[in-house]
Design an enzyme around this catalytic site. Sequence first.
Site, short mmCIF file in Angstrom:
data_model
loop_
_atom_site.label_atom_id
_atom_site.label_comp_id
_atom_site.label_asym_id
_atom_site.label_seq_id
_atom_site.Cartn_x
_atom_site.Cartn_y
_atom_site.Cartn_z
N SER A 1 -8.26 1.88 -3.86
CA SER A 1 -9.07 2.19 -5.03
C SER A 1 -9.72 0.95 -5.63
O SER A 1 -10.69 1.06 -6.36
CB SER A 1 -8.20 2.89 -6.08
OG SER A 1 -7.10 2.07 -6.44
N ASP B 1 6.28 -3.50 -5.51
CA ASP B 1 5.88 -2.59 -4.44
C ASP B 1 6.42 -3.08 -3.10
O ASP B 1 5.70 -3.15 -2.10
CB ASP B 1 4.36 -2.47 -4.38
CG ASP B 1 3.90 -1.20 -3.65
OD1 ASP B 1 4.75 -0.29 -3.47
OD2 ASP B 1 2.72 -1.12 -3.28
#
Length: 485
Positions: free
Chosen positions: A22, A136
């Site tokens: 994104s 992450d």
Amino acid sequence: MIKKKNSPADKYLIKSQIGSGSYGNTFKVTHKESGQVFCKKSIQVNNQENIEKVLEEGKILTVMDHVNVVKLNDSFFENGNYVIIMEFAENGDLFQKIENQKRSGKPFSDFEIMHYFCQLVIALNYIHSQNIIHRDIKPKNIVLSSSDSGSGSGSGSGSSNDSIPLLKIADFGVSKLMSETDLYANTTAGTPQYVSYEICNKKPYTNKTDIWSLGVVLYELMTLSLPFDGRKETVMRNIQTESTIFKPVNHPNEELSSLLFKLLNKNPESRFSTQQILEQVFIREFIENHMVDFYKRFNFSIDGIFKVISKKLNLAGLNLTKEEKDNLEHKFIFTKMQEMKDRMKAFDTNHINKNQQQQSPQKLENNNNNNNDNNNNNNNNNNNNNNNNNNNNNNNNNNNNNNNNNNNNNNDKNNNINNNVNYNVLKKVSVELGFNLDNYCYDTDGMLIELVRSKLEGKDRKTYSKCYNYLSNKQSAFTNTNNEY
């Protein structure tokens, strides 16, 4: 005429696209002169949220200096995007490695599991020592370099260092740089299958959230499966509510199996830190017996790894070493971007829609407070005020026509830029600096001006005196609409 300088992007040849997201795309590129292969990450910076992310990732990568963390090689602006050039890992990522093991039907050997896990602990120990939460950790963000500084990777099925690749933690796009006084974060981040119990329950968290993710990766290495899998909602619900977080692991290494309970512990306070993991006798013995020589192949020493790593980062303001200052010229970009963020925050409070053609509250206040001064302004300055107030005279009409022409010429590419900034003047500045402003699209005036500021960075003040004078301070940069340049 000033000759346009070559763009930094011209130094690299794109070979293939690696991925997309994104916020931008990643590519495999080759440095044209050296032939060295790199990973190019292009990140959109067309709004403040993206600038925050780029600023955070830029700060982190600038100070990272560890063999188990991807290194930053270059950074620059390109067509409205911020580009990061990083080292390229030629052997894919740990996710692909795990998938290959699944297809072969062969589990990882105990030696491989221990080696991979210890490398990740050493890497995370360094990252956490810099007050950074990765947020992450997952196999896709763990890339595999060669098994030797000068040779390729082996098959990965033996019990020798010769077959073990060097792991590198990558992708700090959602990482968080914490202060020494504020060690808790509360922004949701991460991949559902690897996200911690506290994040699932929307609670404040520390770097212990990375330890949970590390535990999931260890579980996956040991079983070739995930403790939780399925749709996002199902995974999140199971992590939130299950009393037993994973099925017992049927693995001959009982010490590793027991360690899982210390990593996948729902209580962050009871969850091991990287230092506590390194203090485990079986971990320490493995590192001392099998990994010292492994790291020497990459000219890296792990002497003192069992001690707390001293912080290199002065969080009051990145305190770079002399070597970093000499070698990382792009560090100035991060300073500039921090200033950009601050200016945008101040500017966006007065940002108005171009189609409304209204004067900003700041200008109205200035007009009210300085009415007498405004009456004595020259025609050029009156032009912009009269533009907003629809009070026209002959001289102002001429200037208004010029401004309208400039707006029309750039409307297609910069239809969100309002009248608080004279685009024509900025364009003249850009021409003098050797680039075309029309090649860039930005949503706000502040970002457009900061593009010009970034190009001016480091230029000789005498040679570019007009540019420096125009962009001398925040007030003039945001409100100067004088046609004279």
